[in-house]
Design a protein around this motif. Structure first.
Motif, PDB file in Angstrom:
ATOM      1  N   GLN A  98      -2.372  -3.204 -10.715  1.00 24.08           N
ATOM      2  CA  GLN A  98      -1.353  -3.833 -11.072  1.00 24.08           C
ATOM      3  C   GLN A  98      -1.240  -5.404 -10.920  1.00 24.08           C
ATOM      4  OE1 GLN A  98       1.081  -1.855 -12.337  1.00 24.08           O
ATOM      5  NE2 GLN A  98      -0.105  -0.147 -11.937  1.00 24.08           N
ATOM      6  N   ALA A  99      -1.805  -5.881 -10.260  1.00 26.33           N
ATOM      7  CA  ALA A  99      -2.187  -7.415 -10.102  1.00 26.33           C
ATOM      8  C   ALA A  99      -2.860  -7.765 -11.396  1.00 26.33           C
ATOM      9  CB  ALA A  99      -3.309  -7.776  -8.870  1.00 26.33           C
ATOM     10  N   ARG A 100      -3.803  -7.123 -12.003  1.00 27.85           N
ATOM     11  CA  ARG A 100      -4.290  -7.585 -13.103  1.00 27.85           C
ATOM     12  C   ARG A 100      -3.427  -7.364 -14.353  1.00 27.85           C
ATOM     13  NH1 ARG A 100      -8.694  -4.270 -11.239  1.00 27.85           N
ATOM     14  NH2 ARG A 100      -8.217  -2.301 -12.288  1.00 27.85           N
ATOM     15  N   ARG A 101      -2.589  -6.478 -14.217  1.00 27.75           N
ATOM     16  CA  ARG A 101      -1.291  -6.415 -15.432  1.00 27.75           C
ATOM     17  C   ARG A 101      -0.566  -7.772 -15.136  1.00 27.75           C
ATOM     18  NH1 ARG A 101       1.879  -1.208 -15.575  1.00 27.75           N
ATOM     19  NH2 ARG A 101       2.769  -2.293 -17.289  1.00 27.75           N
ATOM     20  N   ALA A 102      -0.148  -8.312 -14.041  1.00 24.42           N
ATOM     21  CA  ALA A 102       0.510  -9.281 -13.921  1.00 24.42           C
ATOM     22  C   ALA A 102      -0.381 -10.798 -13.957  1.00 24.42           C
ATOM     23  CB  ALA A 102       1.038  -9.123 -12.471  1.00 24.42           C
ATOM     24  N   GLY A 103      -1.396 -10.706 -14.310  1.00 22.58           N
ATOM     25  CA  GLY A 103      -2.214 -11.870 -14.508  1.00 22.58           C
ATOM     26  C   GLY A 103      -3.050 -12.244 -13.484  1.00 22.58           C
ATOM     27  N   TYR A 104      -3.383 -11.582 -12.468  1.00 23.04           N
ATOM     28  CA  TYR A 104      -4.135 -11.972 -11.038  1.00 23.04           C
ATOM     29  C   TYR A 104      -5.476 -10.859 -11.156  1.00 23.04           C
ATOM     30  CZ  TYR A 104       0.417 -14.181 -10.054  1.00 23.04           C
ATOM     31  OH  TYR A 104       1.452 -15.076  -9.832  1.00 23.04           O
ATOM     32  N   THR A 148      -5.764  -2.066  -2.387  1.00 19.39           N
ATOM     33  CA  THR A 148      -6.033  -0.796  -3.097  1.00 19.39           C
ATOM     34  C   THR A 148      -6.276  -0.771  -4.129  1.00 19.39           C
ATOM     35  OG1 THR A 148      -3.944  -0.064  -3.600  1.00 19.39           O
ATOM     36  CG2 THR A 148      -4.571   0.380  -1.385  1.00 19.39           C
ATOM     37  N   GLU A 149      -7.183   0.099  -4.856  1.00 18.18           N
ATOM     38  CA  GLU A 149      -7.108   0.111  -6.629  1.00 18.18           C
ATOM     39  C   GLU A 149      -5.650   0.168  -7.196  1.00 18.18           C
ATOM     40  OE1 GLU A 149      -8.350  -0.093 -10.079  1.00 18.18           O
ATOM     41  OE2 GLU A 149      -9.713  -0.517  -8.265  1.00 18.18           O
ATOM     42  N   ARG A 150      -4.943   0.714  -6.661  1.00 21.64           N
ATOM     43  CA  ARG A 150      -3.636   0.724  -7.390  1.00 21.64           C
ATOM     44  C   ARG A 150      -2.969  -0.839  -7.493  1.00 21.64           C
ATOM     45  NH1 ARG A 150      -0.165   4.151  -4.226  1.00 21.64           N
ATOM     46  NH2 ARG A 150      -0.787   5.827  -5.522  1.00 21.64           N
ATOM     47  N   ILE A 151      -3.285  -1.486  -6.236  1.00 20.78           N
ATOM     48  CA  ILE A 151      -2.588  -2.942  -6.202  1.00 20.78           C
ATOM     49  C   ILE A 151      -3.544  -3.839  -7.189  1.00 20.78           C
ATOM     50  CG2 ILE A 151      -2.621  -4.924  -4.655  1.00 20.78           C
ATOM     51  CD1 ILE A 151      -2.017  -2.926  -2.282  1.00 20.78           C
ATOM     52  N   ARG A 152      -5.062  -3.608  -6.951  1.00 24.87           N
ATOM     53  CA  ARG A 152      -5.681  -4.239  -7.926  1.00 24.87           C
ATOM     54  C   ARG A 152      -5.289  -4.138  -9.543  1.00 24.87           C
ATOM     55  NH1 ARG A 152      -9.846  -2.347  -4.412  1.00 24.87           N
ATOM     56  NH2 ARG A 152     -10.720  -1.021  -5.846  1.00 24.87           N
ATOM     57  N   ALA A 198       0.674  -1.209  -0.118  1.00 25.77           N
ATOM     58  CA  ALA A 198      -0.042  -0.113   0.074  1.00 25.77           C
ATOM     59  C   ALA A 198       0.734   1.055  -0.058  1.00 25.77           C
ATOM     60  CB  ALA A 198      -0.871   0.014   1.324  1.00 25.77           C
ATOM     61  N   ARG A 199       2.079   1.205   0.357  1.00 30.44           N
ATOM     62  CA  ARG A 199       2.985   2.432   0.456  1.00 30.44           C
ATOM     63  C   ARG A 199       3.771   2.511  -0.979  1.00 30.44           C
ATOM     64  NH1 ARG A 199       3.494   4.725   5.381  1.00 30.44           N
ATOM     65  NH2 ARG A 199       2.694   3.672   7.110  1.00 30.44           N
ATOM     66  N   LEU A 200       3.653   1.656  -1.920  1.00 32.64           N
ATOM     67  CA  LEU A 200       4.549   1.345  -3.060  1.00 32.64           C
ATOM     68  C   LEU A 200       3.843   2.327  -4.162  1.00 32.64           C
ATOM     69  CD1 LEU A 200       6.150  -2.034  -3.118  1.00 32.64           C
ATOM     70  CD2 LEU A 200       7.064   0.061  -2.115  1.00 32.64           C
ATOM     71  N   ASP A 201       4.654   2.678  -5.216  1.00 35.04           N
ATOM     72  CA  ASP A 201       3.790   3.385  -6.326  1.00 35.04           C
ATOM     73  C   ASP A 201       3.482   2.230  -7.365  1.00 35.04           C
ATOM     74  OD1 ASP A 201       6.442   2.679  -7.335  1.00 35.04           O
ATOM     75  OD2 ASP A 201       7.157   4.596  -7.748  1.00 35.04           O
ATOM     76  N   GLY A 202       2.972   2.532  -8.446  1.00 35.68           N
ATOM     77  CA  GLY A 202       2.691   1.498  -9.229  1.00 35.68           C
ATOM     78  C   GLY A 202       3.558   0.585  -9.879  1.00 35.68           C
ATOM     79  N   PRO A 203       4.770   1.237 -10.305  1.00 33.57           N
ATOM     80  CA  PRO A 203       5.689   0.271 -10.805  1.00 33.57           C
ATOM     81  C   PRO A 203       6.323  -0.741  -9.800  1.00 33.57           C
ATOM     82  CG  PRO A 203       6.041   2.430 -11.702  1.00 33.57           C
ATOM     83  CD  PRO A 203       4.913   2.297 -10.622  1.00 33.57           C
ATOM     84  N   GLY A 204       6.370  -0.026  -8.520  1.00 33.42           N
ATOM     85  CA  GLY A 204       6.933  -0.812  -7.409  1.00 33.42           C
ATOM     86  C   GLY A 204       6.137  -1.974  -6.843  1.00 33.42           C
ATOM     87  N   PHE A 228      -3.396 -14.150  -5.888  1.00 38.87           N
ATOM     88  CA  PHE A 228      -2.336 -13.333  -5.591  1.00 38.87           C
ATOM     89  C   PHE A 228      -3.044 -12.647  -4.307  1.00 38.87           C
ATOM     90  CE2 PHE A 228      -1.699  -8.734  -5.129  1.00 38.87           C
ATOM     91  CZ  PHE A 228      -0.126  -8.826  -4.709  1.00 38.87           C
ATOM     92  N   ARG A 229      -2.235 -12.486  -3.073  1.00 40.83           N
ATOM     93  CA  ARG A 229      -2.646 -11.867  -1.770  1.00 40.83           C
ATOM     94  C   ARG A 229      -1.626 -10.648  -1.694  1.00 40.83           C
ATOM     95  NH1 ARG A 229      -4.260 -15.459   3.073  1.00 40.83           N
ATOM     96  NH2 ARG A 229      -6.100 -15.249   2.061  1.00 40.83           N
ATOM     97  N   PRO A 230      -1.820  -9.481  -1.555  1.00 42.23           N
ATOM     98  CA  PRO A 230      -1.153  -8.412  -1.352  1.00 42.23           C
ATOM     99  C   PRO A 230      -0.418  -8.541   0.265  1.00 42.23           C
ATOM    100  CG  PRO A 230      -3.287  -7.701  -1.820  1.00 42.23           C
ATOM    101  CD  PRO A 230      -3.435  -8.934  -1.713  1.00 42.23           C
ATOM    102  N   SER A 231       0.929  -8.024   0.172  1.00 43.06           N
ATOM    103  CA  SER A 231       1.536  -8.524   1.534  1.00 43.06           C
ATOM    104  C   SER A 231       1.236  -7.115   2.461  1.00 43.06           C
ATOM    105  CB  SER A 231       3.011  -8.452   1.220  1.00 43.06           C
ATOM    106  OG  SER A 231       3.482  -7.507   0.432  1.00 43.06           O
TER     107      SER A 231
END
Length: 254
Positions: free
Chosen positions: A178-184, A172-176, A134-140, A163-166
């Motif tokens: 990026q997860a979609r981009r990664a295949g989850y 968050t929407e950002r995590i969701r 939750a503290r990282l930017d999108g690329p991170g 995929f479970r966020p750490s």
């Protein structure tokens, strides 16, 4: 129920007008959109195993409430001997589980990936370094997810379905995104927190889970904790006594 009534029920669930138990398998995503119980087939880089056919919400915290089953999901890292002991307890109790593995742990203990799968369990992604997503930017965020996905693909031929966020219960929407981009397409949360990471003792872990678990529950637990290993026989006995099977996420959602 006819089509018009079905659509009304789905809308009511999405708006929160019906209790969860009355939504007949609908689960509401964090953005308010309803999705029918089922499983998603991830898209994007890597090859994920086939899963349930119907789309899932962006975040999943509970399985179908008409299933006499629960998913024990483990945050995957820790001493290999303790993890093997945990898997052994699960198997002796006739249980299957889902291990959301940390990529650095898989890199240090590559044989554990095969041990998990050979026991009839399921492997998923819990980021590469277990950072606070939750503290990282999108690329991170994307780097953390894809690095672990690469470890999984290298060791098993698949990035896994889940995929479970750490360090955050809810994505968050950002995590969701990026997860979609990664295949989850679905981030995996939970409705029952065992609190085993606080080391309360085996009896307290079993008691906490037993008091909260319901049909279709997704339970959060941790690998590599001696108290969690010791709690497994009593916890599984409680589930059996209530007619609940401990299954993988894939089994719960298909």
């Amino acid at each position: 129920m006819d089509r018009r009534a079905t659509l009304r029920a789905a809308a009511a669930c999405a708006l929160g007008a019906l209790p969860a138990a009355g939504c007949d398998g609908w689960h509401v995503a964090p953005d308010g959109g309803p999705a029918r119980s089922g499983a998603a087939t991830p898209s994007g880089p890597g090859t994920a195993p086939s899963g349930p056919s119907a789309p899932l919400p962006a975040e999943l915290s509970h399985g179908p409430r008409d299933r006499r089953a629960v998913a024990l999901t483990f945050h995957g890292q820790g001493d290999a001997a303790l993890v093997r002991a945990l898997l052994g307890e699960l198997e002796r109790g006739g249980a299957h589980a889902t291990v959301l593995a940390v990529g650095t742990w898989l890199a240090e203990q590559p044989s554990m990936a095969r041990r998990v799968l050979d026991g009839g369990h399921e492997l998923g992604n819990h980021t590469q370094h277990h950072r606070d997503l939750a503290r990282l930017d999108g690329p991170g965020v994307l780097a953390e997810i894809t690095a672990c996905a690469g470890q999984l693909r290298q060791l098993t031929g698949s990035i896994g379905t889940w995929f479970r966020p750490s360090q955050t219960r809810h994505a968050t929407e950002r995590i969701r995104a990026q997860a979609r981009r990664a295949g989850y397409p679905t981030c995996l949360s939970y409705d029952v927190d065992s609190l085993d990471q606080t080391d309360p003792g085996p009896a307290a872990i079993a008691r906490t889970v037993g008091a909260a678990v319901r049909n279709g529950s997704i339970v959060s637990l941790h690998c590599g904790r001696p108290g969690t290993v010791a709690a497994m026989p009593a916890l599984l006995e409680q589930l059996r006594g209530r007619g609940l099977r401990a299954v993988t996420m894939r089994e719960l959602m298909t």
